[in-house]
Design an enzyme around this catalytic site. Structure first.
Site, mmCIF file in Angstrom:
data_model
loop_
_atom_site.group_PDB
_atom_site.id
_atom_site.type_symbol
_atom_site.label_atom_id
_atom_site.label_comp_id
_atom_site.label_asym_id
_atom_site.label_seq_id
_atom_site.Cartn_x
_atom_site.Cartn_y
_atom_site.Cartn_z
ATOM 1 N N LYS A 150 -8.020 3.457 2.369
ATOM 2 C CA LYS A 150 -8.014 2.062 2.826
ATOM 3 C C LYS A 150 -9.451 1.543 2.946
ATOM 4 O O LYS A 150 -9.730 0.392 2.606
ATOM 5 C CB LYS A 150 -7.283 1.943 4.167
ATOM 6 C CG LYS A 150 -5.796 2.260 4.117
ATOM 7 C CD LYS A 150 -4.976 1.258 3.308
ATOM 8 C CE LYS A 150 -4.916 -0.101 3.945
ATOM 9 N NZ LYS A 150 -4.030 -1.026 3.179
ATOM 10 N N THR B 116 1.567 3.742 2.299
ATOM 11 C CA THR B 116 1.317 3.697 3.746
ATOM 12 C C THR B 116 1.630 5.008 4.474
ATOM 13 O O THR B 116 1.417 5.092 5.682
ATOM 14 C CB THR B 116 2.151 2.577 4.405
ATOM 15 O OG1 THR B 116 3.534 2.798 4.107
ATOM 16 C CG2 THR B 116 1.733 1.216 3.904
ATOM 17 N N ALA C 234 0.851 -1.202 0.000
ATOM 18 C CA ALA C 234 0.000 0.000 0.000
ATOM 19 C C ALA C 234 0.878 1.240 0.000
ATOM 20 O O ALA C 234 2.082 1.171 0.258
ATOM 21 C CB ALA C 234 -0.896 0.017 1.248
ATOM 22 N N THR D 204 -6.791 -0.964 8.226
ATOM 23 C CA THR D 204 -6.330 -0.149 9.349
ATOM 24 C C THR D 204 -7.504 0.266 10.241
ATOM 25 O O THR D 204 -8.629 0.457 9.738
ATOM 26 C CB THR D 204 -5.641 1.122 8.796
ATOM 27 O OG1 THR D 204 -5.421 2.032 9.864
ATOM 28 C CG2 THR D 204 -6.474 1.832 7.742
ATOM 29 N N TYR E 149 -5.783 8.802 4.123
ATOM 30 C CA TYR E 149 -5.236 7.438 4.220
ATOM 31 C C TYR E 149 -6.364 6.479 4.632
ATOM 32 O O TYR E 149 -6.604 5.457 3.988
ATOM 33 C CB TYR E 149 -4.089 7.405 5.230
ATOM 34 C CG TYR E 149 -3.642 6.012 5.604
ATOM 35 C CD1 TYR E 149 -2.931 5.218 4.705
ATOM 36 C CD2 TYR E 149 -3.940 5.476 6.865
ATOM 37 C CE1 TYR E 149 -2.525 3.930 5.054
ATOM 38 C CE2 TYR E 149 -3.534 4.202 7.216
ATOM 39 C CZ TYR E 149 -2.834 3.425 6.317
ATOM 40 O OH TYR E 149 -2.442 2.153 6.663
ATOM 41 N N TRP F 102 10.705 -7.078 17.194
ATOM 42 C CA TRP F 102 12.038 -7.073 16.583
ATOM 43 C C TRP F 102 11.858 -7.206 15.086
ATOM 44 O O TRP F 102 11.142 -8.098 14.632
ATOM 45 C CB TRP F 102 12.875 -8.241 17.124
ATOM 46 C CG TRP F 102 13.169 -8.129 18.588
ATOM 47 C CD1 TRP F 102 12.793 -9.001 19.565
ATOM 48 C CD2 TRP F 102 13.908 -7.082 19.241
ATOM 49 N NE1 TRP F 102 13.236 -8.553 20.796
ATOM 50 C CE2 TRP F 102 13.923 -7.385 20.620
ATOM 51 C CE3 TRP F 102 14.537 -5.915 18.806
ATOM 52 C CZ2 TRP F 102 14.548 -6.574 21.562
ATOM 53 C CZ3 TRP F 102 15.159 -5.109 19.758
ATOM 54 C CH2 TRP F 102 15.166 -5.437 21.099
HETATM 55 N N1 LIG Z 1 2.335 0.311 9.819
HETATM 56 C C1 LIG Z 1 1.150 0.621 10.332
HETATM 57 O O1 LIG Z 1 1.054 1.350 11.354
HETATM 58 C C2 LIG Z 1 -0.120 0.073 9.724
HETATM 59 C C3 LIG Z 1 -1.279 0.237 10.462
HETATM 60 C C4 LIG Z 1 -2.462 -0.238 9.931
HETATM 61 C C5 LIG Z 1 -2.481 -0.837 8.685
HETATM 62 N N2 LIG Z 1 -1.358 -0.961 7.970
HETATM 63 C C6 LIG Z 1 -1.459 -1.580 6.642
HETATM 64 O O2 LIG Z 1 -0.630 -2.721 6.625
HETATM 65 C C7 LIG Z 1 -0.088 -2.913 5.322
HETATM 66 C C8 LIG Z 1 1.408 -3.055 5.400
HETATM 67 O O3 LIG Z 1 1.962 -1.928 6.061
HETATM 68 P P1 LIG Z 1 3.485 -1.872 6.483
HETATM 69 O O4 LIG Z 1 3.553 -1.112 7.754
HETATM 70 O O5 LIG Z 1 4.089 -3.230 6.380
HETATM 71 O O6 LIG Z 1 4.027 -0.937 5.331
HETATM 72 P P2 LIG Z 1 5.490 -0.664 4.763
HETATM 73 O O7 LIG Z 1 6.522 -1.227 5.695
HETATM 74 O O8 LIG Z 1 5.510 0.767 4.422
HETATM 75 O O9 LIG Z 1 5.512 -1.536 3.432
HETATM 76 C C9 LIG Z 1 4.723 -1.185 2.322
HETATM 77 C C10 LIG Z 1 4.852 -2.264 1.282
HETATM 78 O O10 LIG Z 1 4.130 -1.852 0.115
HETATM 79 C C11 LIG Z 1 5.020 -1.847 -1.006
HETATM 80 N N3 LIG Z 1 4.694 -0.744 -1.898
HETATM 81 C C12 LIG Z 1 4.755 0.588 -1.621
HETATM 82 N N4 LIG Z 1 4.432 1.309 -2.714
HETATM 83 C C13 LIG Z 1 4.180 0.406 -3.693
HETATM 84 C C14 LIG Z 1 3.812 0.532 -5.056
HETATM 85 N N5 LIG Z 1 3.639 1.735 -5.646
HETATM 86 N N6 LIG Z 1 3.630 -0.595 -5.779
HETATM 87 C C15 LIG Z 1 3.787 -1.819 -5.194
HETATM 88 N N7 LIG Z 1 4.140 -2.012 -3.910
HETATM 89 C C16 LIG Z 1 4.333 -0.889 -3.177
HETATM 90 C C17 LIG Z 1 6.410 -1.650 -0.412
HETATM 91 O O11 LIG Z 1 7.386 -2.128 -1.338
HETATM 92 P P3 LIG Z 1 8.944 -1.618 -1.318
HETATM 93 O O12 LIG Z 1 9.279 -1.405 0.130
HETATM 94 O O13 LIG Z 1 9.688 -2.756 -1.967
HETATM 95 O O14 LIG Z 1 8.978 -0.362 -2.113
HETATM 96 C C18 LIG Z 1 6.300 -2.509 0.850
HETATM 97 O O15 LIG Z 1 6.464 -3.870 0.552
HETATM 98 C C19 LIG Z 1 -0.564 -1.718 4.488
HETATM 99 O O16 LIG Z 1 -1.658 -2.126 3.726
HETATM 100 C C20 LIG Z 1 -0.971 -0.691 5.517
HETATM 101 O O17 LIG Z 1 -1.965 0.150 5.029
HETATM 102 C C21 LIG Z 1 -0.153 -0.535 8.470
#
Ligand SMILES: NC(=O)c1ccc[n+]([C@@H]2O[C@H](COP(=O)([O-])OP(=O)(O)OC[C@H]3O[C@@H](n4cnc5c(N)ncnc54)[C@H](OP(=O)(O)O)[C@@H]3O)[C@@H](O)[C@H]2O)c1
Length: 303
Positions: free
Chosen positions: A139, A73, A71, A112, A135, A164
């Site tokens: 979502k 994010t 996403a 989220t 955001y 970790w």
């Molecule tokens: N972190 C939070 O607090 C949180 C909270 C609630 C929900 N979420 C949801 O959980 C999911 C994962 O979040 P996360 O924290 O693991 O995020 P993250 O660490 O920022 O990772 C985002 C992922 O999406 C990929 N991505 C980004 N832009 C892209 C694009 N244009 N095309 C294809 N892939 C793309 C990135 O690939 P690269 O790194 O290889 O570029 C990475 O694998 C998301 O759907 C997010 O909305 C996260």
């Protein structure tokens, strides 16, 4: 099972790829800009920028389960680049749901708790969303897009995943706080952002339990504490032998960020009841992190 995870190079995606491999599943994952290997999982480059081409990029995949974690994010980035957020978070999710349906795969969408505003109670899965920032809106639109496609689906709403994480991966409040305390640097955390910080091992355990049950519907995969970032950082300091008074505070308003934060408290009783997995509190999870060999370099030298 054959499991395909989009966004496998991200924090949550990598955790899920490792969990899938540990459980013996044939696993592949997508990345966008960071092609790091993860065990013997197969990496595939995928871009969410052109939703109409997603199925073509994944044409060699025949997943039984497709977990969509990729996403845009960046919460403030989504506020200032709304069209990009709409395409990558909402439209692409609908296209991936169609792909999963065409393969007869279970489609899982990582969403989220930001689909909700602050409410005066812990919010259940069946309550009406009303995002306070773009955001959250993008979502939520992704949730609606996949539900319109139909097929078999689960939505896992989460918040502030932590634990970790491998070197090179995005850090979280706990690891960031410990790195700064270890170096004797100032830690300043927000005193008016409230979250349900979610311990990654619990997220993965609950998620795979839902997959194995072939459950359907929406689940809140969040931790059992509702705390401010500052309180979370203080608990981290205490658990690792530092004086919690070292944690200084700041207010969200002082940062002048484009997106409002909703301060949602999500009810996680449904997933705990249906899977038997306990979503730990911050204190319980910190004790688990402290017992891990990776903790050694972060424990206060005074202890
Ligand atoms: N972190 C939070 O607090 C949180 C909270 C609630 C929900 N979420 C949801 O959980 C999911 C994962 O979040 P996360 O924290 O693991 O995020 P993250 O660490 O920022 O990772 C985002 C992922 O999406 C990929 N991505 C980004 N832009 C892209 C694009 N244009 N095309 C294809 N892939 C793309 C990135 O690939 P690269 O790194 O290889 O570029 C990475 O694998 C998301 O759907 C997010 O909305 C996260």
């Amino acid at each position: 099972m054959n499991i395909l995870i989009t966004g496998g190079s991200g924090v949550i995606g990598e955790c899920l790829v490792r969990e899938a491999l540990a459980r013996g599943h044939e696993t592949s994952f997508t990345y966008h800009s960071r092609p790091s290997p993860i065990g013997n999982a197969q990496p595939i480059r995928l871009s969410l920028e052109e939703p109409a081409r997603l199925a073509e990029s994944l044409s060699s995949c025949k997943p039984d389960v497709l977990i969509h974690s990729a996403a845009f994010t960046n919460v403030d980035g989504c506020e200032t680049e709304q069209e990009k957020a709409r395409i990558q978070n909402a439209q692409a999710s609908g296209e991936l749901a169609k792909f999963a349906k065409s393969r007869g795969a279970l489609f899982i969408y990582i969403s989220t708790s930001f689909v909700f505003p602050k409410r005066d109670h812990a919010v259940r899965e069946d309550e009406e969303p009303a995002p306070v920032n773009y955001y959250g809106q993008s979502k939520l639109d992704g949730e609606l897009a996949l539900r319109a496609v139909g097929g078999e689906w689960q939505i896992w709403r989460t918040d502030q995943p932590y634990g970790w994480v491998p070197p090179g991966q995005k850090q979280n409040t706990v690891t960031r706080t410990l790195s700064l305390l270890k170096e004797g640097k100032e830690v300043r955390e927000v005193e008016d952002w409230w979250n349900n910080p979610t311990y990654l091992p619990d997220f993965a355990a609950a998620g795979f339990a839902l997959i194995e049950k072939r459950a359907q519907g929406i689940y809140h995969l969040v931790g059992s504490s509702y705390a401010t970032r500052a309180d979370w950082a203080r608990a981290t300091a205490s658990a690792f032998g530092y004086n919690p008074a070292l944690i200084l505070t700041k207010r969200a308003g002082d940062m002048r960020l484009p997106a409002a934060r909703p301060n949602v408290n999500a009810d996680n009783s449904k997933v705990q009841k249906e899977t038997g997995v306990r979503m730990r509190t911050i204190e319980e999870a910190l004790r688990d992190m402290r017992a891990d060999p990776r903790a050694v370099e972060f424990v206060s030298k005074g202890k």
